[in-house]
Scaffold this motif. Structure first.
Motif, PDB file in Angstrom:
ATOM      1  N   PHE A 241       0.832  -1.207   0.000  1.00  0.00           N
ATOM      2  CA  PHE A 241       0.000   0.000   0.000  1.00  0.00           C
ATOM      3  C   PHE A 241       0.867   1.258   0.000  1.00  0.00           C
ATOM      4  CE2 PHE A 241      -2.474  -3.450   1.886  1.00  0.00           C
ATOM      5  CZ  PHE A 241      -3.496  -3.507   0.948  1.00  0.00           C
ATOM      6  N   GLU A 242       2.010   1.196   0.659  1.00  0.00           N
ATOM      7  CA  GLU A 242       2.979   2.292   0.566  1.00  0.00           C
ATOM      8  C   GLU A 242       3.454   2.445  -0.875  1.00  0.00           C
ATOM      9  OE1 GLU A 242       5.154   2.084   4.914  1.00  0.00           O
ATOM     10  OE2 GLU A 242       5.695   0.590   3.401  1.00  0.00           O
ATOM     11  N   LEU A 243       3.688   1.326  -1.537  1.00  0.00           N
ATOM     12  CA  LEU A 243       4.161   1.356  -2.917  1.00  0.00           C
ATOM     13  C   LEU A 243       3.104   1.924  -3.855  1.00  0.00           C
ATOM     14  CD1 LEU A 243       6.359   0.661  -4.962  1.00  0.00           C
ATOM     15  CD2 LEU A 243       5.423  -1.655  -5.085  1.00  0.00           C
ATOM     16  N   MET A 244       1.858   1.508  -3.683  1.00  0.00           N
ATOM     17  CA  MET A 244       0.792   2.045  -4.536  1.00  0.00           C
ATOM     18  C   MET A 244       0.599   3.538  -4.311  1.00  0.00           C
ATOM     19  SD  MET A 244      -2.098  -0.976  -4.847  1.00  0.00           S
ATOM     20  CE  MET A 244      -1.922  -1.777  -3.251  1.00  0.00           C
ATOM     21  N   ASP A 245       0.746   3.991  -3.070  1.00  0.00           N
ATOM     22  CA  ASP A 245       0.676   5.427  -2.792  1.00  0.00           C
ATOM     23  C   ASP A 245       1.811   6.180  -3.475  1.00  0.00           C
ATOM     24  OD1 ASP A 245      -1.644   5.450  -1.346  1.00  0.00           O
ATOM     25  OD2 ASP A 245      -0.734   5.963   0.579  1.00  0.00           O
ATOM     26  N   LEU A 246       2.994   5.572  -3.496  1.00  0.00           N
ATOM     27  CA  LEU A 246       4.139   6.216  -4.128  1.00  0.00           C
ATOM     28  C   LEU A 246       3.957   6.286  -5.640  1.00  0.00           C
ATOM     29  CD1 LEU A 246       7.031   7.365  -3.874  1.00  0.00           C
ATOM     30  CD2 LEU A 246       7.872   5.008  -4.121  1.00  0.00           C
ATOM     31  N   THR A 247       3.512   5.198  -6.237  1.00  0.00           N
ATOM     32  CA  THR A 247       3.303   5.154  -7.685  1.00  0.00           C
ATOM     33  C   THR A 247       2.128   6.027  -8.102  1.00  0.00           C
ATOM     34  OG1 THR A 247       4.140   2.887  -7.702  1.00  0.00           O
ATOM     35  CG2 THR A 247       2.898   3.605  -9.636  1.00  0.00           C
ATOM     36  N   GLY A 248       1.072   6.009  -7.305  1.00  0.00           N
ATOM     37  CA  GLY A 248      -0.158   6.726  -7.634  1.00  0.00           C
ATOM     38  C   GLY A 248      -1.184   5.761  -8.197  1.00  0.00           C
ATOM     39  N   LEU A 249      -2.366   5.722  -7.579  1.00  0.00           N
ATOM     40  CA  LEU A 249      -3.401   4.788  -8.045  1.00  0.00           C
ATOM     41  C   LEU A 249      -3.907   5.124  -9.432  1.00  0.00           C
ATOM     42  CD1 LEU A 249      -5.610   3.944  -4.926  1.00  0.00           C
ATOM     43  CD2 LEU A 249      -3.871   2.552  -6.059  1.00  0.00           C
ATOM     44  N   ASP A 250      -3.750   6.385  -9.862  1.00  0.00           N
ATOM     45  CA  ASP A 250      -4.136   6.734 -11.218  1.00  0.00           C
ATOM     46  C   ASP A 250      -3.227   6.058 -12.239  1.00  0.00           C
ATOM     47  OD1 ASP A 250      -2.062   8.325 -10.211  1.00  0.00           O
ATOM     48  OD2 ASP A 250      -2.445   9.919 -11.652  1.00  0.00           O
ATOM     49  N   VAL A 251      -2.060   5.598 -11.815  1.00  0.00           N
ATOM     50  CA  VAL A 251      -1.143   4.846 -12.664  1.00  0.00           C
ATOM     51  C   VAL A 251      -1.337   3.344 -12.461  1.00  0.00           C
ATOM     52  CG1 VAL A 251       1.290   4.346 -13.153  1.00  0.00           C
ATOM     53  CG2 VAL A 251       0.552   6.706 -12.665  1.00  0.00           C
ATOM     54  N   SER A 252      -1.330   2.900 -11.206  1.00  0.00           N
ATOM     55  CA  SER A 252      -1.310   1.459 -10.933  1.00  0.00           C
ATOM     56  C   SER A 252      -2.648   0.781 -11.188  1.00  0.00           C
ATOM     57  CB  SER A 252      -0.836   1.190  -9.504  1.00  0.00           C
ATOM     58  OG  SER A 252      -1.629   1.866  -8.562  1.00  0.00           O
ATOM     59  N   HIS A 253      -3.782   1.440 -10.847  1.00  0.00           N
ATOM     60  CA  HIS A 253      -5.059   0.760 -11.052  1.00  0.00           C
ATOM     61  C   HIS A 253      -5.371   0.514 -12.536  1.00  0.00           C
ATOM     62  CE1 HIS A 253      -9.101  -0.685 -10.310  1.00  0.00           C
ATOM     63  NE2 HIS A 253      -9.522   0.171 -11.218  1.00  0.00           N
ATOM     64  N   PRO A 254      -5.179   1.483 -13.432  1.00  0.00           N
ATOM     65  CA  PRO A 254      -5.418   1.178 -14.849  1.00  0.00           C
ATOM     66  C   PRO A 254      -4.547   0.045 -15.380  1.00  0.00           C
ATOM     67  CG  PRO A 254      -5.364   3.550 -14.520  1.00  0.00           C
ATOM     68  CD  PRO A 254      -4.931   2.922 -13.228  1.00  0.00           C
ATOM     69  N   THR A 288      -1.620  13.380  -4.116  1.00  0.00           N
ATOM     70  CA  THR A 288      -2.820  14.111  -3.701  1.00  0.00           C
ATOM     71  C   THR A 288      -2.877  14.330  -2.197  1.00  0.00           C
ATOM     72  OG1 THR A 288      -4.096  12.036  -3.602  1.00  0.00           O
ATOM     73  CG2 THR A 288      -4.184  13.287  -5.667  1.00  0.00           C
ATOM     74  N   GLY A 289      -1.843  13.908  -1.489  1.00  0.00           N
ATOM     75  CA  GLY A 289      -1.798  14.093  -0.043  1.00  0.00           C
ATOM     76  C   GLY A 289      -2.550  13.043   0.744  1.00  0.00           C
ATOM     77  N   GLU A 290      -3.244  12.169   0.045  1.00  0.00           N
ATOM     78  CA  GLU A 290      -3.962  11.084   0.718  1.00  0.00           C
ATOM     79  C   GLU A 290      -4.213   9.954  -0.258  1.00  0.00           C
ATOM     80  OE1 GLU A 290      -7.962  10.245   3.466  1.00  0.00           O
ATOM     81  OE2 GLU A 290      -7.605  12.224   2.594  1.00  0.00           O
ATOM     82  N   GLY A 291      -3.944   8.751   0.203  1.00  0.00           N
ATOM     83  CA  GLY A 291      -4.227   7.541  -0.565  1.00  0.00           C
ATOM     84  C   GLY A 291      -4.636   6.472   0.427  1.00  0.00           C
ATOM     85  N   PHE A 292      -3.837   5.445   0.531  1.00  0.00           N
ATOM     86  CA  PHE A 292      -4.063   4.483   1.609  1.00  0.00           C
ATOM     87  C   PHE A 292      -3.624   5.078   2.947  1.00  0.00           C
ATOM     88  CE2 PHE A 292      -3.895   1.644  -2.116  1.00  0.00           C
ATOM     89  CZ  PHE A 292      -5.088   0.977  -1.911  1.00  0.00           C
ATOM     90  N   TYR A 293      -2.722   6.053   2.882  1.00  0.00           N
ATOM     91  CA  TYR A 293      -2.284   6.802   4.058  1.00  0.00           C
ATOM     92  C   TYR A 293      -2.509   8.294   3.800  1.00  0.00           C
ATOM     93  CZ  TYR A 293       0.284   2.512   5.281  1.00  0.00           C
ATOM     94  OH  TYR A 293       0.624   1.220   5.591  1.00  0.00           O
TER      95      TYR A 293
END
Length: 514
Positions: A241-254, A288-293
C-alpha cells in the motif's frame, strides 16, 4: 560505450517525446556515443530537455563520475528536431509519447513516410501491445519494444520486446545497444505487461484481496511484508500500500485493469474494487496528499501499533503434530513457555498450529478451536532471527488465548501481528502468488527463467527474483500453499501451474529451463 559491449548499427537516433522517459533514453544514447535528435510537439520542451541533460552531464563530470571531455562530447550529440521530418536519416527512432495505442500507431505511420526503410522504430510502451502498434505500419517487422523504467539512467534493466512480426536481427541489435548504454537487456515476447509489469501483479493485487477479506488493516499488511518477509536478510523495501501510494493509483489501477482484461479475465490478475473506488474519490496517494495513508508535508502518517497485551502468567503450550512442530515448540520454549508433549492438549494449554496455505479453522480440525492460534513459519521465527512474527486466530478463539499467544511471541522484543482467519496468512499468500505468476510467465515462454528473475529483481526492487524466492522457500512448500488455498477457497487465482508442479515433483529448481 563500454569496450566489451557487442557492436550495434545505430549511429543516429531520434527521440519523440521529451518527458522523463524520453530525456532518460536520450541521455543514455548520447552518453554511449549515439547522436540524438529530440522532437516534441512542444518546441520549448525540446530546449528544456537538452539543457537538463547537458546539466546532468556537467554534474557527473564535477563529481568525477564522467570525464569532462566525454561529458562535453555527449552534450554536443544532443540536437533539436524542429519537426518529424528532421528525423530523416536516423537509424533508430524511439517514441516515448502518451500511452495510447492510436497515438503511437499514428506517429509510426507518419515516421514511415520520413525515415529510410532500414530505420528501426522502437516503442517505450509499458502496457500496450508492440504487435498492435506495429499493425498500423507498412513494415511491421522493423517495430520493436524498448521498455525502460523510471528513472531511466538509474534503473539498469530494459525489456527488449519481440513483436509477432519483429525481425530477430533487430532484437539482437537492440540487445547490443542496450548493453552499450550500460543497461542489462532482457528479451520478452509481446504479451500484456511484458515481464516486469506482468510479474508485478501479485504483490499489490493479493494484498488487496487480503484487505478486502478483512484479514488485517492496511498498516498491518504493510508491516508484515516489510518486516516478516526476508531472504538472507533482504526484504521488501515498501509495503504494497505504501508502494501504490508512491506510484499513484491513477497509474497502478489502470495497469491492473488493463492486464486483467488483456489476459481475458485471468483470475490471477483480478483487480480490486478497493482501488477503483479510491481512484474515483481522488485518493491517489502521495501526489494528492492522501491515498491508503495521509501525508503531511510529504511525510506518511501511520497509526502506532497497539501495545502487547499484559498476561501475568503464560499458559502451557501444546503444538499440533506436523513438519513444523519441533520449530514452533523450540521457539515457544525459548520464549519461556512450558511445552506439553502429550498426544492431546490439556484443558489448560494454548494450542498452536503451523499451517501452510490453510486457515486456522481448517488447521484446528479436531482440536479445541477456542484455544487455537496459528503461527506463520514460512520465514524464520526463532529468537534473534526475525523482526516480526505473525499469528492468526479462528473465529472461535477466545481473546484471553489470543492475548496469551501474542504476549508469548513478543517476549523477546519481536513485533507480533495478529490476523483474522485467512488461508495463507499474509506473507504466505502474497509470496506464493508472486512465485506463481512468475512460473506462469516461464511456462508461457514469454522470457527465459533467468531473464524473468533479473528483470523483476531490478525492475521492481524485490529482494530476490521471484523464481529464486520460490527456490529459497522450496517449490514443494509454495505448491502446498497454493494447493491448499485453491482447495479451501475454490478461487482459480490460486491454482498451481504446471511449471511449479513439475519442478516440485522432480525436486528441480524453478529456474530449470526445458
Amino acid at each position: 560505450m563500454t569496450d566489451l559491449a557487442p557492436p550495434h548499427p545505430y549511429k543516429q537516433a531520434g527521440i519523440v517525446g521529451t518527458g522523463a522517459m524520453g530525456r532518460g533514453i536520450a541521455q543514455l544514447l548520447a552518453q554511449s556515443g549515439v547522436t540524438v535528435r529530440l522532437f516534441d510537439s512542444n518546441p520549448e520542451a525540446v530546449a528544456a530537455a537538452i539543457a537538463q541533460i547537458g546539466d546532468t552531464f556537467a554534474r557527473l563530470a564535477e563529481k568525477g563520475r564522467m570525464d569532462p571531455a566525454a561529458a562535453k562530447a555527449a552534450s554536443a550529440r544532443l540536437q533539436p528536431a524542429a519537426s518529424p521530418q528532421a528525423l530523416a536519416g536516423c537509424d533508430l527512432v524511439v517514441e516515448a509519447i502518451v500511452e495510447r495505442l492510436e497515438a503511437k500507431r499514428a506517429l509510426f505511420a507518419e515516421l514511415e513516410g520520413i525515415v529510410d526503410a532500414g530505420c528501426v522504430l522502437a516503442s517505450n510502451t509499458s502496457s500496450l501491445s508492440v504487435t498492435a502498434i506495429a499493425a498500423g505500419c507498412a513494415r511491421p517487422q522493423r517495430v520493436v519494444g524498448w521498455h525502460f523504467f523510471n528513472p531511466v539512467p538509474l534503473m539498469k534493466v530494459v525489456e527488449v520486446v519481440n513483436g509477432a512480426r519483429t525481425e530477430r536481427g533487430i532484437v539482437d541489435d537492440m540487445v547490443a545497444l542496450s548493453r552499450a548504454t550500460g543497461h542489462l537487456p532482457v528479451v520478452a515476447q509481446d504479451t500484456p505487461g511484458f515481464i516486469v509489469n506482468h510479474a508485478g501483479r501479485a504483490y499489490g493485487t493479493e494484498s488487496l484481496k487480503a484487505l478486502s477479506e478483512g484479514v488485517a488493516d492496511i498498516p498491518t499488511i504493510d508491516r508484515i511484508l516489510r518486516e516478516q518477509v526476508g531472504f538472507d536478510g533482504s526484504g521488501f523495501r515498501l509495503g504494497p500500500f505504501e508502494l501504490m501510494d508512491l506510484t499513484g493509483l491513477d497509474v497502478s489501477h489502470p495497469v491492473m485493469e488493463s492486464i486483467y482484461r488483456q489476459f481475458y479475465d485471468e483470475a490471477r490478475f483480478r483487480p480490486s474494487v478497493i482501488t477503483a473506488q479510491r481512484v474515483a474519490a481522488g485518493l491517489l496517494g502521495r501526489k494528492t496528499g492522501e491515498g491508503f495513508y495521509r501525508y503531511a508535508d510529504g511525510k506518511q502518517e501511520s497509526p502506532a501499533e497497539p501495545p502487547v497485551p499484559s498476561v501475568p502468567v503464560l499458559p502451557p503450550v501444546w503444538v499440533a503434530p506436523g513438519p513444523r512442530q519441533a520449530l514452533v515448540a523450540e521457539t515457544a520454549a525459548g520464549l519461556g513457555a512450558t511445552i506439553e508433549t502429550g498426544e492431546e492438549p490439556s484443558a489448560a494449554a494454548l494450542v498452536l498450529v503451523a499451517p501452510l496455505g490453510l486457515d486456522a479453522t481448517a488447521a484446528a480440525g479436531g482440536l479445541p478451536a477456542e484455544r487455537v492460534v496459528a503461527i506463520d513459519t514460512l520465514f524464520p521465527i526463532a529468537t534473534g532471527a526475525c523482526q516480526r512474527r505473525v499469528l492468526m486466530t479462528t473465529p472461535a478463539t477466545r481473546p484471553e488465548w489470543r492475548d496469551a499467544a501474542q504476549a508469548l511471541f513478543a517476549a523477546d522484543g519481536a513485533r507480533v501481528s495478529v490476523l483474522r482467519d485467512s488461508p495463507g496468512f499474509i506473507a504466505q499468500r502474497v509470496v506464493a502468488m508472486i512465485v506463481s505468476v512468475a512460473t506462469e510467465i516461464a511456462q508461457q515462454r514469454i522470457a527465459s527463467p533467468a531473464d524473468i528473475d533479473t528483470a523483476v529483481r531490478i525492475g521492481l526492487g524485490y529482494p530476490r527474483g521471484p523464481l529464486t524466492m520460490g527456490d529459497m522457500i522450496g517449490a514443494s512448500a509454495i505448491l502446498e500453499i497454493l494447493a491448499n488455498m485453491h482447495r479451501l477457497t475454490g478461487d482459480p487465482r490460486y491454482r498451481p501451474g504446471a511449471w511449479l508442479r513439475r519442478r516440485a515433483q522432480l525436486g528441480l529448481s524453478l529456474l530449470q529451463d526445458d
